[in-house]
Motif scaffolding. Structure first.
Motif, PDB file in Angstrom:
ATOM      1  N   ARG A 173       0.840  -1.271   0.043  1.00 49.73           N
ATOM      2  CA  ARG A 173      -0.317  -0.013   0.161  1.00 49.73           C
ATOM      3  C   ARG A 173       0.841   1.120   0.024  1.00 49.73           C
ATOM      4  N   LEU A 174       1.943   1.072  -0.333  1.00 47.82           N
ATOM      5  CA  LEU A 174       3.026   2.252   0.517  1.00 47.82           C
ATOM      6  C   LEU A 174       4.219   2.289  -0.710  1.00 47.82           C
ATOM      7  N   ILE A 175       3.234   1.694  -1.877  1.00 49.07           N
ATOM      8  CA  ILE A 175       4.535   1.966  -2.852  1.00 49.07           C
ATOM      9  C   ILE A 175       4.530   2.764  -3.743  1.00 49.07           C
ATOM     10  N   ASP A 176       3.297   4.345  -4.109  1.00 52.16           N
ATOM     11  CA  ASP A 176       3.235   4.736  -4.075  1.00 52.16           C
ATOM     12  C   ASP A 176       3.677   6.136  -4.000  1.00 52.16           C
ATOM     13  N   LYS A 177       4.463   5.618  -2.413  1.00 52.58           N
ATOM     14  CA  LYS A 177       4.142   7.099  -0.989  1.00 52.58           C
ATOM     15  C   LYS A 177       5.330   7.422  -1.312  1.00 52.58           C
ATOM     16  N   LYS A 178       5.229   8.918  -0.679  1.00 49.17           N
ATOM     17  CA  LYS A 178       6.504   9.573  -0.989  1.00 49.17           C
ATOM     18  C   LYS A 178       7.222   9.953  -0.021  1.00 49.17           C
ATOM     19  N   GLN A 179       6.299   9.532   1.127  1.00 46.26           N
ATOM     20  CA  GLN A 179       6.374  10.865   2.937  1.00 46.26           C
ATOM     21  C   GLN A 179       8.294   9.622   2.579  1.00 46.26           C
ATOM     22  N   PRO A 180       9.166  10.852   3.489  1.00 47.61           N
ATOM     23  CA  PRO A 180      10.664  10.405   3.879  1.00 47.61           C
ATOM     24  C   PRO A 180      10.121   9.604   4.852  1.00 47.61           C
ATOM     25  N   TYR A 181       9.668   9.672   6.007  1.00 49.26           N
ATOM     26  CA  TYR A 181       9.873   8.647   7.040  1.00 49.26           C
ATOM     27  C   TYR A 181       9.055   7.266   7.096  1.00 49.26           C
ATOM     28  N   ILE A 182       9.125   7.198   5.722  1.00 55.08           N
ATOM     29  CA  ILE A 182       8.411   5.919   6.122  1.00 55.08           C
ATOM     30  C   ILE A 182      10.103   5.012   5.583  1.00 55.08           C
ATOM     31  N   VAL A 183      10.407   5.286   4.515  1.00 53.31           N
ATOM     32  CA  VAL A 183      11.803   4.651   4.151  1.00 53.31           C
ATOM     33  C   VAL A 183      12.475   4.319   5.676  1.00 53.31           C
ATOM     34  N   PRO A 184      12.438   4.032   7.176  1.00 55.14           N
ATOM     35  CA  PRO A 184      13.073   3.956   7.835  1.00 55.14           C
ATOM     36  C   PRO A 184      12.870   2.841   8.272  1.00 55.14           C
ATOM     37  N   PHE A 185      11.790   2.736   8.104  1.00 51.56           N
ATOM     38  CA  PHE A 185      10.905   1.199   8.514  1.00 51.56           C
ATOM     39  C   PHE A 185      10.595   0.573   7.281  1.00 51.56           C
TER      40      PHE A 185
ATOM     41  N   LEU B 116      10.887  -7.917   0.038  1.00 50.52           N
ATOM     42  CA  LEU B 116      13.023  -7.276  -0.764  1.00 50.52           C
ATOM     43  C   LEU B 116      11.413  -7.068  -2.086  1.00 50.52           C
ATOM     44  N   MET B 117      10.667  -8.100  -2.642  1.00 49.83           N
ATOM     45  CA  MET B 117      10.972  -7.659  -4.155  1.00 49.83           C
ATOM     46  C   MET B 117      10.043  -6.166  -3.710  1.00 49.83           C
ATOM     47  N   VAL B 118       9.275  -5.846  -3.196  1.00 49.22           N
ATOM     48  CA  VAL B 118       7.944  -5.009  -2.879  1.00 49.22           C
ATOM     49  C   VAL B 118       8.951  -2.913  -2.914  1.00 49.22           C
ATOM     50  N   VAL B 119       9.594  -3.874  -1.592  1.00 46.79           N
ATOM     51  CA  VAL B 119      10.873  -2.591  -1.564  1.00 46.79           C
ATOM     52  C   VAL B 119      11.798  -2.125  -2.321  1.00 46.79           C
ATOM     53  N   ASP B 120      11.665  -3.485  -3.788  1.00 50.15           N
ATOM     54  CA  ASP B 120      12.804  -2.888  -4.273  1.00 50.15           C
ATOM     55  C   ASP B 120      11.616  -2.051  -5.585  1.00 50.15           C
ATOM     56  N   ASP B 121      10.752  -2.254  -5.336  1.00 45.63           N
ATOM     57  CA  ASP B 121       9.902  -0.773  -5.807  1.00 45.63           C
ATOM     58  C   ASP B 121       9.428   0.161  -5.572  1.00 45.63           C
ATOM     59  N   HIS B 122       9.570   0.012  -4.254  1.00 40.59           N
ATOM     60  CA  HIS B 122       9.486   1.369  -3.840  1.00 40.59           C
ATOM     61  C   HIS B 122      11.022   2.504  -3.111  1.00 40.59           C
ATOM     62  N   ILE B 123      12.359   1.924  -3.666  1.00 42.61           N
ATOM     63  CA  ILE B 123      12.567   2.911  -3.964  1.00 42.61           C
ATOM     64  C   ILE B 123      12.818   2.666  -5.757  1.00 42.61           C
ATOM     65  N   ASN B 124      12.738   4.282  -6.125  1.00 43.09           N
ATOM     66  CA  ASN B 124      13.136   4.557  -7.406  1.00 43.09           C
ATOM     67  C   ASN B 124      13.218   6.389  -7.643  1.00 43.09           C
ATOM     68  N   ASP B 125      12.789   7.081  -8.620  1.00 35.66           N
ATOM     69  CA  ASP B 125      13.126   7.807  -8.188  1.00 35.66           C
ATOM     70  C   ASP B 125      12.546   8.949  -7.940  1.00 35.66           C
ATOM     71  N   ASP B 126      11.400   8.996  -7.260  1.00 42.87           N
ATOM     72  CA  ASP B 126      10.592   9.606  -6.200  1.00 42.87           C
ATOM     73  C   ASP B 126      11.405   9.646  -4.888  1.00 42.87           C
ATOM     74  N   THR B 127      12.147   8.614  -4.657  1.00 42.46           N
ATOM     75  CA  THR B 127      12.427   8.508  -3.243  1.00 42.46           C
ATOM     76  C   THR B 127      13.770   7.584  -3.166  1.00 42.46           C
ATOM     77  N   MET B 128      14.540   7.535  -4.613  1.00 45.20           N
ATOM     78  CA  MET B 128      16.199   7.692  -4.765  1.00 45.20           C
ATOM     79  C   MET B 128      16.504   8.802  -2.741  1.00 45.20           C
ATOM     80  N   ASP B 129      16.073  10.233  -2.775  1.00 43.63           N
ATOM     81  CA  ASP B 129      17.465  10.701  -2.477  1.00 43.63           C
ATOM     82  C   ASP B 129      17.071  10.990  -0.834  1.00 43.63           C
ATOM     83  N   GLU B 130      15.423  10.034   0.000  1.00 42.60           N
ATOM     84  CA  GLU B 130      15.292   9.946   0.403  1.00 42.60           C
ATOM     85  C   GLU B 130      16.332   8.139   1.012  1.00 42.60           C
ATOM     86  N   TYR B 131      16.570   7.300   0.134  1.00 45.84           N
ATOM     87  CA  TYR B 131      17.214   6.546   0.951  1.00 45.84           C
ATOM     88  C   TYR B 131      18.300   6.505   0.753  1.00 45.84           C
TER      89      TYR B 131
END
Length: 199
Positions: free
Chosen positions: A102-114, A127-142
């Motif tokens: 449910r969080l794949i398309d969410k960009k809130q920075p505080y999601i990343v520590p989780f 891990l496959m779903v996390v891989d999808d969450h690491i994208n152009d929109d979230t890479m900076d936060e990771y």
């Protein structure tokens, strides 16, 4: 058995300190839906990470029921994201995966520590779903999170390798083909590429 108000407040604090301070009031509101004192408990062991200069602390696992759908329908978008994040610490892998999806398309920075913590766990599908969450929109936060938590990131990768060795070595004899390793290599490459572009 009646649960003391001190115990209830302690549980609320344990969940609240997983989030940055500016969200604490909202997190408290969300936690009220969980009825932790009736349906479960929070693991006493915890770990800490840095997030935008703050120290956050996470329970190793939580053991309580999901709220009824009728209650979740009344949440704001922010409250729903917070609730989904909380259940990324749940002991049930199916619940973790469903909430993560449910969080794949969410960009809130505080999601990343989780989500980063999930990279060190043993469920390949997660891990496959996390891989999808690491994208152009979230890479900076990771990358920022890794920079703030270098030792933790290294320990997380080591755990991932250990689980590959225990559970996936036969399926993936070469670790470079395992999703966990591919994610970390992708993150490392991004860090390296950005360092080169800075020179």
């Amino acid at each position: 058995m009646r649960v003391s108000t001190d115990k209830i407040e302690n549980d609320i604090v344990k969940i609240t300190q997983c989030f940055p301070s500016y969200l604490h009031d909202t997190v408290r509101k969300v936690v009220q839906l969980l009825s932790i004192e009736k349906s479960g408990y929070i693991h006493s062991a915890s770990y800490q990470v840095k997030f935008h200069g703050e120290t956050l602390e996470f329970p190793n696992r939580v053991y309580f029921n999901e709220p009824r759908n009728t209650l979740e329908k009344n949440l704001t978008e922010e409250e729903q994201v917070i609730l989904d994040c909380i259940f990324l610490r749940h002991h049930n892998g199916y619940i973790r995966q469903r909430r993560l999806e449910r969080l794949i398309d969410k960009k809130q920075p505080y999601i990343v520590p989780f989500t980063f913590q999930l990279l060190g766990e043993c469920v390949k599908e997660i891990l496959m779903v996390v891989d999808d969450h690491i994208n152009d929109d979230t890479m900076d936060e990771y990358l920022r999170f890794i920079k703030e938590n270098k030792k933790y990131a290294e320990q997380t990768q080591n755990r991932m390798v250990s689980y590959w060795d225990l559970y996936y070595r036969i399926e993936y004899p070469k670790i470079k083909r395992y999703i966990g390793q591919r994610v970390f290599e992708r993150l490392k490459k991004e860090i390296s590429d950005r360092k080169k572009s800075d020179h």
